[in-house]
Design an enzyme around this catalytic site. Structure first.
Site, PDB file in Angstrom:
ATOM      1  N   ALA A   1      -2.139 -14.545  32.141  1.00 48.41           N
ATOM      2  CA  ALA A   1      -1.283 -15.158  31.039  1.00 48.41           C
ATOM      3  C   ALA A   1      -0.950 -16.866  31.371  1.00 48.41           C
ATOM      4  O   ALA A   1      -0.625 -17.346  30.664  1.00 48.41           O
ATOM      5  CB  ALA A   1       0.063 -14.695  31.342  1.00 48.41           C
TER       6      ALA A   1
ATOM      7  N   ARG B   1      -3.323 -18.922  30.844  1.00 45.69           N
ATOM      8  CA  ARG B   1      -4.137 -19.766  30.027  1.00 45.69           C
ATOM      9  C   ARG B   1      -4.628 -18.936  28.757  1.00 45.69           C
ATOM     10  O   ARG B   1      -4.277 -17.689  28.524  1.00 45.69           O
ATOM     11  CB  ARG B   1      -5.458 -20.337  30.265  1.00 45.69           C
ATOM     12  CG  ARG B   1      -5.159 -21.361  31.566  1.00 45.69           C
ATOM     13  CD  ARG B   1      -6.473 -21.820  32.141  1.00 45.69           C
ATOM     14  NE  ARG B   1      -7.286 -20.745  33.050  1.00 45.69           N
ATOM     15  CZ  ARG B   1      -8.378 -20.354  32.770  1.00 45.69           C
ATOM     16  NH1 ARG B   1      -9.005 -20.843  31.343  1.00 45.69           N
ATOM     17  NH2 ARG B   1      -9.257 -19.532  33.428  1.00 45.69           N
TER      18      ARG B   1
ATOM     19  N   ASP C   1      -4.933 -10.980  41.692  1.00 47.34           N
ATOM     20  CA  ASP C   1      -6.365 -10.915  41.144  1.00 47.34           C
ATOM     21  C   ASP C   1      -6.583  -9.318  40.737  1.00 47.34           C
ATOM     22  O   ASP C   1      -6.303  -8.527  41.542  1.00 47.34           O
ATOM     23  CB  ASP C   1      -7.269 -11.006  42.449  1.00 47.34           C
ATOM     24  CG  ASP C   1      -8.709 -10.954  42.085  1.00 47.34           C
ATOM     25  OD1 ASP C   1      -9.207 -10.443  41.001  1.00 47.34           O
ATOM     26  OD2 ASP C   1      -9.756 -11.289  42.810  1.00 47.34           O
TER      27      ASP C   1
ATOM     28  N   ASN D   1      -5.373  -8.375  29.425  1.00 50.53           N
ATOM     29  CA  ASN D   1      -6.017  -9.625  28.874  1.00 50.53           C
ATOM     30  C   ASN D   1      -6.751 -10.226  29.880  1.00 50.53           C
ATOM     31  O   ASN D   1      -7.925 -10.717  29.224  1.00 50.53           O
ATOM     32  CB  ASN D   1      -5.087 -10.538  28.281  1.00 50.53           C
ATOM     33  CG  ASN D   1      -5.318 -11.834  28.251  1.00 50.53           C
ATOM     34  OD1 ASN D   1      -6.107 -12.190  26.926  1.00 50.53           O
ATOM     35  ND2 ASN D   1      -5.268 -12.794  28.804  1.00 50.53           N
TER      36      ASN D   1
ATOM     37  N   TYR E   1     -21.282  -9.164  29.386  1.00 45.13           N
ATOM     38  CA  TYR E   1     -20.083  -9.312  28.742  1.00 45.13           C
ATOM     39  C   TYR E   1     -19.799  -8.124  27.777  1.00 45.13           C
ATOM     40  O   TYR E   1     -18.949  -7.437  27.668  1.00 45.13           O
ATOM     41  CB  TYR E   1     -19.883 -10.697  28.147  1.00 45.13           C
ATOM     42  CG  TYR E   1     -18.743 -10.864  27.613  1.00 45.13           C
ATOM     43  CD1 TYR E   1     -17.572 -10.984  28.592  1.00 45.13           C
ATOM     44  CD2 TYR E   1     -18.484 -11.014  26.388  1.00 45.13           C
ATOM     45  CE1 TYR E   1     -16.277 -11.180  27.981  1.00 45.13           C
ATOM     46  CE2 TYR E   1     -17.330 -11.172  25.675  1.00 45.13           C
ATOM     47  CZ  TYR E   1     -16.113 -11.517  26.615  1.00 45.13           C
ATOM     48  OH  TYR E   1     -14.989 -11.624  25.917  1.00 45.13           O
TER      49      TYR E   1
ATOM     50  N   LYS F   1     -17.030  -5.232  27.372  1.00 45.18           N
ATOM     51  CA  LYS F   1     -16.126  -5.110  26.146  1.00 45.18           C
ATOM     52  C   LYS F   1     -16.455  -3.849  25.248  1.00 45.18           C
ATOM     53  O   LYS F   1     -15.496  -3.104  24.847  1.00 45.18           O
ATOM     54  CB  LYS F   1     -16.255  -6.230  25.427  1.00 45.18           C
ATOM     55  CG  LYS F   1     -15.924  -7.622  26.128  1.00 45.18           C
ATOM     56  CD  LYS F   1     -14.304  -7.321  26.600  1.00 45.18           C
ATOM     57  CE  LYS F   1     -13.702  -8.648  27.278  1.00 45.18           C
ATOM     58  NZ  LYS F   1     -12.537  -8.594  27.622  1.00 45.18           N
TER      59      LYS F   1
END
Ligand code: NDP
Length: 246
Positions: free
Chosen positions: A12, A14, A62, A89, A154, A158
């Site tokens: 949270a 950035r 972390d 997130n 990536y 996802k």
């Protein structure tokens, strides 16, 4: 909309997580700001909220470290005794063609994006099952749905978020816990700052709404899923990409 709720946003400090934390606090949740490296930004956000009389706390962890995640949830249990909403997130993205992607890149990406989500969800679910209430929101990506050249690792992460979300939704539904994923398209944050201007232009020309998304565009959907407005929505993937035509 979130009065009396305790909400944890991972990453949270950035970008999207920061916007989601701010919007939740403005809607009267007690927001727990998780960060890893950006302590200054996290403190600045917390000060900003406290100055406005909004409630928040912050904790470094972390998310790829089980020890850190365990300590974070111990803190949440001791300080708040409950957790209503978890926003998974925290994420990293390094673009790399398959031929140039090494196992270190794979391990780092999967560590934050997937293991982090798995660990936080497992600890949060333990609390939410007892409460017989919870909202879990996972950040996927349109790259996970459509794939993208240069984003093999990536995209795989996802895409896995979607399978994880649907499975956990089926498993935890009986406890009054909803689990959903959000798949953003291109959102203006640090994550995309290295994308070349010509690539941005090409993507932009394929967005029906004619603009790149903002962190707030995603935060609004997080707010919806966190609140009672999303009570009967579970196991879904909501795309937030301004309608990418191709
Ligand atoms: P940013 O790079 O702007 O922010 C990433 C956040 O994740 C930071 O707050 C960072 O915290 C945190 N983070 C990174 N590693 C860790 C870790 N090991 N433990 C805890 N926190 C960590 O990214 P975005 O806001 O753009 O992305 C947020 C999510 O949305 C990600 O999951 C991303 O994959 C997804 N997404 C983003 C899109 C975009 O176009 N921006 C598109 C689709 C999906 P710190 O700096 O304190 O280490």
């Amino acid at each position: 909309m979130l009065l009396g709720k305790v909400l944890l946003v991972t990453g949270a400090s950035r970008g999207i997580g920061r916007a989601a934390a701010l919007m939740a606090a403005e809607n009267h949740a007690h927001v727990i700001i998780n960060y890893n490296k950006s302590e200054e930004q996290a403190s600045e956000l917390m000060d900003q909220l406290l100055e406005r009389g909004l409630h928040s706390s912050m904790i470094r962890a972390d998310v790829s470290s089980e020890e850190d995640v365990k300590a974070m949830f111990k803190y949440i249990k001791e300080e708040h005794s409950r957790l209503d909403v978890l926003v998974n997130n925290a994420g990293v993205m390094k673009n790399s063609l398959l031929a140039l992607s090494n196992t270190e890149l794979f391990d780092q990406t999967i560590g934050v994006n997937l293991k982090g989500m798995f660990l936080c969800t497992r600890y949060a679910a333990n609390m939410m099952r007892k409460q017989r209430y919870g909202r879990i929101i996972n950040l996927s990506s349109t790259a996970g749905l459509n794939g993208d050249a240069g984003q093999t690792v990536y995209s795989a992460n996802k895409a896995a978020v979607v399978g994880f979300t649907r499975s956990v939704a089926k498993e935890l539904g009986m406890y009054g816990i909803t689990v959903n994923a959000i798949a953003p398209g291109l959102i203006e944050t640090d994550l995309i700052k290295d994308i070349k201007a010509e690539t941005r232009e090409k993507i932009l020309s394929n967005i029906a709404l004619g603009r790149i998304g903002t962190p707030e565009d995603v935060a609004k959907v997080i707010l919806f899923l966190s609140s009672d407005l999303g009570d009967y929505v579970s196991g879904e993937v909501i795309v937030v990409d301004g309608c990418q035509i191709m």
